[in-house]
Design a protein around this motif. Structure first.
Motif, PDB file in Angstrom:
ATOM      1  N   ARG A 135      50.454  69.862 119.798  1.00 55.90           N
ATOM      2  CA  ARG A 135      49.568  68.385 119.289  1.00 55.90           C
ATOM      3  C   ARG A 135      49.779  69.205 117.506  1.00 55.90           C
ATOM      4  O   ARG A 135      50.354  70.259 117.378  1.00 55.90           O
ATOM      5  N   ARG A 136      50.399  67.548 116.117  1.00 61.64           N
ATOM      6  CA  ARG A 136      50.688  67.488 115.884  1.00 61.64           C
ATOM      7  C   ARG A 136      49.425  67.771 115.000  1.00 61.64           C
ATOM      8  O   ARG A 136      47.836  67.379 115.366  1.00 61.64           O
ATOM      9  N   VAL A 137      48.428  68.714 114.236  1.00 70.53           N
ATOM     10  CA  VAL A 137      47.520  68.811 113.327  1.00 70.53           C
ATOM     11  C   VAL A 137      47.893  67.915 112.142  1.00 70.53           C
ATOM     12  O   VAL A 137      46.494  68.096 111.156  1.00 70.53           O
ATOM     13  N   GLN A 138      48.869  68.108 111.578  1.00 71.50           N
ATOM     14  CA  GLN A 138      49.374  67.632 110.129  1.00 71.50           C
ATOM     15  C   GLN A 138      50.406  67.652 110.513  1.00 71.50           C
ATOM     16  O   GLN A 138      51.780  67.534 111.042  1.00 71.50           O
ATOM     17  N   TYR A 139      51.210  66.271 108.922  1.00 72.22           N
ATOM     18  CA  TYR A 139      52.196  66.082 109.344  1.00 72.22           C
ATOM     19  C   TYR A 139      52.816  66.651 109.910  1.00 72.22           C
ATOM     20  O   TYR A 139      54.016  66.743 110.366  1.00 72.22           O
ATOM     21  N   SER A 140      53.512  68.293 108.761  1.00 77.80           N
ATOM     22  CA  SER A 140      54.602  68.824 109.531  1.00 77.80           C
ATOM     23  C   SER A 140      53.780  70.739 110.151  1.00 77.80           C
ATOM     24  O   SER A 140      54.649  71.808 109.248  1.00 77.80           O
ATOM     25  N   VAL A 141      52.579  70.623 110.062  1.00 77.93           N
ATOM     26  CA  VAL A 141      51.554  71.092 111.013  1.00 77.93           C
ATOM     27  C   VAL A 141      51.532  71.101 112.233  1.00 77.93           C
ATOM     28  O   VAL A 141      51.144  70.161 112.927  1.00 77.93           O
TER      29      VAL A 141
END
Length: 92
Positions: free
Chosen positions: A28-34
């Motif tokens: 799952r995405r937690v920030q745009y590129s993380v």
């Protein structure tokens, strides 16, 4: 179960979108590129790395940080919220 924090810096829009799509299938995405990803075993981890390696090119940066259940329990957000559950993903 092993947990990974995967972040990337990729200039090319097409490759960046492909990396994001790959990681969305795994975690799952937690920030745009993380992304936070959980892998049940080494085979799943190797498979994930193989998929990312097939997209990545010279000059791209994809970093993977491993953390175990203990470290995960000690991690959280600055507002005090614990890390949300990141279920293991089985990719067929």
């Amino acid at each position: 179960m092993r947990y990974y924090l995967i972040c990337y810096d990729i200039e090319d829009d097409r490759r960046r979108n492909r990396v994001a799509a790959c990681l969305k299938r795994w975690g799952r995405r937690v920030q745009y590129s993380v992304f936070e990803v959980a892998c049940k075993n080494r085979r799943d981890y190797d498979r994930l790395c193989g998929e990312l390696g097939g997209i990545r090119e010279e000059g791209d940066s994809v970093r993977i940080y491993c953390f175990d259940q203990n470290t995960r329990k000690q991690s959280g957000e600055l507002d005090g919220a614990p890390m949300r559950h990141c279920p293991a993903v089985v990719v067929l």
